[in-house]
Design an enzyme around this catalytic site. Structure first.
Site, PDB file in Angstrom:
ATOM      1  N   HIS A 187      16.804   8.290  -8.853  1.00  0.00           N
ATOM      2  CA  HIS A 187      15.949   9.437  -8.552  1.00  0.00           C
ATOM      3  C   HIS A 187      15.524  10.094  -9.867  1.00  0.00           C
ATOM      4  O   HIS A 187      16.362  10.308 -10.746  1.00  0.00           O
ATOM      5  CB  HIS A 187      16.730  10.439  -7.678  1.00  0.00           C
TER       6      HIS A 187
ATOM      7  N   GLY B 157       7.364  -1.398  -9.885  1.00  0.00           N
ATOM      8  CA  GLY B 157       8.532  -2.244 -10.126  1.00  0.00           C
ATOM      9  C   GLY B 157       9.016  -2.276 -11.563  1.00  0.00           C
ATOM     10  O   GLY B 157       9.614  -3.268 -11.996  1.00  0.00           O
TER      11      GLY B 157
ATOM     12  N   ASN C  75      20.443   4.130  -5.410  1.00  0.00           N
ATOM     13  CA  ASN C  75      19.057   4.570  -5.613  1.00  0.00           C
ATOM     14  C   ASN C  75      18.941   5.210  -6.981  1.00  0.00           C
ATOM     15  O   ASN C  75      19.937   5.671  -7.535  1.00  0.00           O
ATOM     16  CB  ASN C  75      18.708   5.606  -4.532  1.00  0.00           C
TER      17      ASN C  75
ATOM     18  N   ASP D 288      18.744  12.056  -1.033  1.00  0.00           N
ATOM     19  CA  ASP D 288      19.223  12.106  -2.423  1.00  0.00           C
ATOM     20  C   ASP D 288      20.514  12.910  -2.569  1.00  0.00           C
ATOM     21  O   ASP D 288      20.686  13.651  -3.551  1.00  0.00           O
ATOM     22  CB  ASP D 288      18.124  12.677  -3.353  1.00  0.00           C
TER      23      ASP D 288
ATOM     24  N   GLU E 241      15.458   5.778 -17.117  1.00  0.00           N
ATOM     25  CA  GLU E 241      15.767   5.032 -15.878  1.00  0.00           C
ATOM     26  C   GLU E 241      16.049   3.573 -16.208  1.00  0.00           C
ATOM     27  O   GLU E 241      16.996   2.977 -15.676  1.00  0.00           O
ATOM     28  CB  GLU E 241      14.585   5.096 -14.899  1.00  0.00           C
TER      29      GLU E 241
HETATM   30  C1  GRF Z   1      10.908   5.780 -10.321  1.00  0.00           C
HETATM   31  O1  GRF Z   1      10.399   6.903 -10.968  1.00  0.00           O
HETATM   32  C2  GRF Z   1      12.147   6.131  -9.554  1.00  0.00           C
HETATM   33  O2  GRF Z   1      12.859   7.172 -10.113  1.00  0.00           O
HETATM   34  C3  GRF Z   1      11.618   6.536  -8.208  1.00  0.00           C
HETATM   35  O3  GRF Z   1      10.490   5.700  -8.004  1.00  0.00           O
HETATM   36  C4  GRF Z   1       9.963   5.281  -9.247  1.00  0.00           C
HETATM   37  C5  GRF Z   1       9.858   3.791  -9.223  1.00  0.00           C
HETATM   38  O4  GRF Z   1       9.135   3.260 -10.292  1.00  0.00           O
HETATM   39  N1  GRF Z   1      12.649   6.416  -7.214  1.00  0.00           N
HETATM   40  P1  GRF Z   1       9.043   1.684 -10.498  1.00  0.00           P
HETATM   41  O5  GRF Z   1       8.387   1.093  -9.266  1.00  0.00           O
HETATM   42  O6  GRF Z   1      10.415   1.145 -10.727  1.00  0.00           O
HETATM   43  O7  GRF Z   1       8.161   1.510 -11.711  1.00  0.00           O
END
Ligand code: GRF
Length: 200
Positions: A109, A12, A107, A145, A174
């Site tokens: 990715h 998370g 989402n 995706d 991210e």
């Molecule tokens: C991330 O690397 C995201 O790109 C993928 O799942 C992972 C989730 O990580 N879809 P987190 O649970 O948010 O730390």
């Protein structure tokens, strides 16, 4: 202000980045619910710490994945969610869920789509010898995706990078672009032209 429903399965850290963006006033949104398909996900603790209602919905409690998704749809609808945010939700959605929220599910990715879709994207990028990879926020459609791309961020893949080191570099990005994509959505600045997203 928009209402978010965040679906998780793991640690998370993206959920946390969204919570932090809201707390810092960078993002005008409220997380109404967190739903996890994994009872042990640390993301649930993060939700609880911030008084966000968290639901655990496991496929094993339902006859089919469609039934499980129908239950998820009910919960999302009963919480007036405007945008469904997949933040490391590690299972494919059935059409039951996707069709209930057209162009309202996003989402993140860990690759530059359309390169390396599906699982283990960072490992695939390292093994392929890609010089750059990154992350993509996209709308969810019925493919894996394949939905329209909202934002991407690029990182370099260096000679000594491993799946782990590349994953760390990508996660840093991210945590910036996911709250940013949600902000654009909240501000009504995302327009879809065919399969292209135009940022207004
Ligand atoms: C991330 O690397 C995201 O790109 C993928 O799942 C992972 C989730 O990580 N879809 P987190 O649970 O948010 O730390």
């Amino acid at each position: 202000m928009i209402n978010l429903g965040v679906l998780v399965s793991g640690s998370g850290t993206n959920l946390q980045a969204i919570i932090d963006g809201i707390d810092a006033g960078r993002l005008d949104a409220k997380i109404k619910i967190v739903i996890s398909n994994n009872a042990n996900a640390y993301a649930i603790e993060r939700a609880k710490k911030h008084n966000i209602p968290a639901f655990i919905i496991q496929d094993s409690h339902f006859k089919t994945r469609e039934d499980s998704d129908r239950h998820i749809v009910e919960i999302i609808k009963s919480h007036s969610v405007d945008l469904v945010v997949l933040a490391g939700f590690m299972r494919l959605l059935t059409p039951v869920l996707i069709k209930s929220f057209p162009m309202r599910i996003i989402n993140i990715h860990p690759a530059l789509l359309p390169a390396f879709p599906g699982l283990h994207a960072q490992k695939k990028a390292v093994e392929y010898g890609a010089k750059f990879s990154g992350c993509t926020v996209h709308f969810v459609d019925e493919g894996v995706d394949t939905g329209p791309i909202i934002i991407q961020a690029v990182v370099s893949v260096d000679d000594n990078d491993t799946e782990e080191t590349l994953s760390k570099k990508i996660q840093k990005e991210e945590h910036k672009i996911y709250p940013e994509a949600i902000r654009l959505f909240a501000e009504g600045r995302i327009e879809l032209k065919g399969r292209k997203v135009v940022i207004l």
